[in-house]
Design an enzyme around this catalytic site. Structure first.
Site, PDB file in Angstrom:
ATOM      1  N   ASP A  81     -41.115 -26.496  29.908  1.00 13.97           N
ATOM      2  CA  ASP A  81     -42.273 -27.196  29.408  1.00 13.97           C
ATOM      3  C   ASP A  81     -43.289 -26.660  29.432  1.00 13.97           C
ATOM      4  O   ASP A  81     -44.576 -27.442  29.620  1.00 13.97           O
ATOM      5  CB  ASP A  81     -41.973 -28.514  29.886  1.00 13.97           C
ATOM      6  CG  ASP A  81     -40.684 -29.219  29.582  1.00 13.97           C
ATOM      7  OD1 ASP A  81     -39.746 -28.858  29.155  1.00 13.97           O
ATOM      8  OD2 ASP A  81     -40.797 -30.326  30.079  1.00 13.97           O
ATOM      9  N   ASP A 140     -39.626 -29.967  25.777  1.00 21.90           N
ATOM     10  CA  ASP A 140     -39.799 -31.233  25.434  1.00 21.90           C
ATOM     11  C   ASP A 140     -39.851 -31.682  24.030  1.00 21.90           C
ATOM     12  O   ASP A 140     -41.062 -31.080  23.324  1.00 21.90           O
ATOM     13  CB  ASP A 140     -40.970 -31.875  26.347  1.00 21.90           C
ATOM     14  CG  ASP A 140     -40.621 -33.429  27.075  1.00 21.90           C
ATOM     15  OD1 ASP A 140     -39.504 -33.401  27.336  1.00 21.90           O
ATOM     16  OD2 ASP A 140     -41.687 -34.195  27.142  1.00 21.90           O
ATOM     17  N   HIS A 178     -39.696 -34.607  21.501  1.00 21.09           N
ATOM     18  CA  HIS A 178     -39.346 -35.974  21.312  1.00 21.09           C
ATOM     19  C   HIS A 178     -39.498 -36.450  19.869  1.00 21.09           C
ATOM     20  O   HIS A 178     -40.598 -36.119  19.279  1.00 21.09           O
ATOM     21  CB  HIS A 178     -40.401 -36.890  22.238  1.00 21.09           C
ATOM     22  CG  HIS A 178     -40.197 -36.882  23.621  1.00 21.09           C
ATOM     23  ND1 HIS A 178     -38.911 -36.994  24.345  1.00 21.09           N
ATOM     24  CD2 HIS A 178     -41.195 -36.682  24.730  1.00 21.09           C
ATOM     25  CE1 HIS A 178     -39.273 -36.772  25.523  1.00 21.09           C
ATOM     26  NE2 HIS A 178     -40.619 -36.586  25.716  1.00 21.09           N
ATOM     27  N   HIS A 233     -46.238 -37.786  23.786  1.00 20.34           N
ATOM     28  CA  HIS A 233     -46.442 -36.412  23.827  1.00 20.34           C
ATOM     29  C   HIS A 233     -45.402 -35.416  23.385  1.00 20.34           C
ATOM     30  O   HIS A 233     -44.198 -36.229  22.849  1.00 20.34           O
ATOM     31  CB  HIS A 233     -46.758 -35.979  25.308  1.00 20.34           C
ATOM     32  CG  HIS A 233     -45.588 -36.403  25.940  1.00 20.34           C
ATOM     33  ND1 HIS A 233     -45.103 -37.763  26.368  1.00 20.34           N
ATOM     34  CD2 HIS A 233     -44.359 -35.639  26.428  1.00 20.34           C
ATOM     35  CE1 HIS A 233     -43.798 -37.905  27.187  1.00 20.34           C
ATOM     36  NE2 HIS A 233     -43.326 -36.736  26.937  1.00 20.34           N
ATOM     37  N   LYS A 273     -35.086 -30.850  24.723  1.00 18.18           N
ATOM     38  CA  LYS A 273     -34.620 -32.024  25.459  1.00 18.18           C
ATOM     39  C   LYS A 273     -35.401 -33.220  25.223  1.00 18.18           C
ATOM     40  O   LYS A 273     -36.510 -33.178  24.551  1.00 18.18           O
ATOM     41  CB  LYS A 273     -34.735 -31.752  26.931  1.00 18.18           C
ATOM     42  CG  LYS A 273     -35.990 -31.489  27.604  1.00 18.18           C
ATOM     43  CD  LYS A 273     -36.081 -30.970  28.894  1.00 18.18           C
ATOM     44  CE  LYS A 273     -37.549 -30.748  29.473  1.00 18.18           C
ATOM     45  NZ  LYS A 273     -38.297 -31.920  29.606  1.00 18.18           N
ATOM     46  N   CYS A 309     -40.112 -32.615  35.450  1.00 13.09           N
ATOM     47  CA  CYS A 309     -39.262 -31.759  34.681  1.00 13.09           C
ATOM     48  C   CYS A 309     -38.909 -30.560  35.470  1.00 13.09           C
ATOM     49  O   CYS A 309     -37.597 -30.341  35.446  1.00 13.09           O
ATOM     50  CB  CYS A 309     -39.520 -31.471  33.206  1.00 13.09           C
ATOM     51  SG  CYS A 309     -39.716 -32.909  32.313  1.00 13.09           S
TER      52      CYS A 309
HETATM   53  C1  VGL Z   1     -42.564 -34.374  31.425  1.00 15.56           C
HETATM   54  C2  VGL Z   1     -43.022 -36.412  31.764  1.00 15.56           C
HETATM   55  C3  VGL Z   1     -42.748 -36.817  30.302  1.00 15.56           C
HETATM   56  C4  VGL Z   1     -42.464 -33.043  32.007  1.00 15.56           C
HETATM   57  C5  VGL Z   1     -42.061 -34.451  30.380  1.00 15.56           C
HETATM   58  O1  VGL Z   1     -42.393 -32.013  31.245  1.00 15.56           O
HETATM   59  O2  VGL Z   1     -42.470 -32.836  33.462  1.00 15.56           O
HETATM   60  N1  VGL Z   1     -43.181 -35.181  32.189  1.00 15.56           N
HETATM   61  N2  VGL Z   1     -42.289 -35.697  29.739  1.00 15.56           N
HETATM   62 ZN    ZN Z   2     -41.468 -35.965  27.625  1.00 16.14          ZN
END
Ligand code: VGL
Ligand code: ZN
Length: 214
Positions: free
Chosen positions: A13, A51, A53, A86, A111, A156
């Protein structure tokens, strides 16, 4: 440079939203980008997680009336920390940091695409209901050992490393190449301790970068 054929680097990420100007900023998140760039040439297999979404994702506080980021709700039977909006698919925040050398990445695994469940790990969603394909992809390439780094250490990165272990990979955390959210003070230290207790080997990037060239 030593390139063990059975080792892979997993970049977790490294996206704009987790860097200091992003929507879910991780302190010093941008500091790990040059370390990722320096490490990539030492690996014959480099993968990245992203990430990714949909706008209606259940982890976004804004999708739950009266809820605020940091609160915990039940989402389809699982505890879910609520986050600011995010890494929305196709947004600037979801893109990799512009300083990241993307040419060095062999494959990207997204993901968090199902609005009903979050996915901290790069391997499975938080309920271990669906796989992203990363585990099989690595095994098909003969990977035995993975080195995990990125954002965020206490979410993550941690769950990616723990799932890697569970899948049978010899697993390393590159600690100085990772940064965490620290919603509560001490979360990052606790995450590193949890990984270590589980069997993840905690190393610093210089252990890879400073090996004598054969
Ligand atoms: C993450 C919170 C929500 C991360 C991703 O990459 O650690 N943390 N989504
Ligand atoms: Zn996330």
């Amino acid at each position: 440079m030593s390139q063990a054929q059975d080792s892979a680097l997993i970049l977790v990420d490294l996206q704009n939203d987790f860097c200091p100007l992003g929507a879910l900023p991780v302190a010093e998140g941008d500091k790990v980008i040059p370390i990722a760039n320096a490490l990539m040439p030492y690996f014959s297999t480099v993968v990245a997680t992203q990430d990714w979404h949909p706008a209606d994702h259940g982890s976004f506080a804004a999708n739950h009336p009266w809820r605020k980021p940091g609160q915990v709700i039940a989402l389809n039977g699982l505890d879910q920390v609520l986050w600011p909006i995010h890494c929305v698919q196709g947004s600037f925040g979801a893109e990799f940091d512009p300083g990241l050398d993307q040419a060095g990445i062999h494959k990207v695994f997204v993901k968090g695409t199902d609005p009903g469940i979050d996915s901290y790990s790069g391997f499975f969603d938080n309920g271990h209901r669906k796989a992203t394909g990363l585990g099989d992809w690595l095994k098909d390439r003969g990977i035995k050992r993975v080195y995990v780094m990125g954002l965020a250490t206490d979410y993550c990165v941690k769950f990616t490393a723990l799932d890697a272990l569970e899948l049978g990979f010899e697993t390393y955390l590159i600690e100085d190449a990772s940064r965490g959210v620290n919603l509560e003070e001490g979360d990052v230290a606790k995450a590193v301790a949890d990984m270590s207790t589980a069997g993840v080997q905690v190393i610093q990037s210089d252990a890879i970068l400073n090996v004598a060239e054969a």
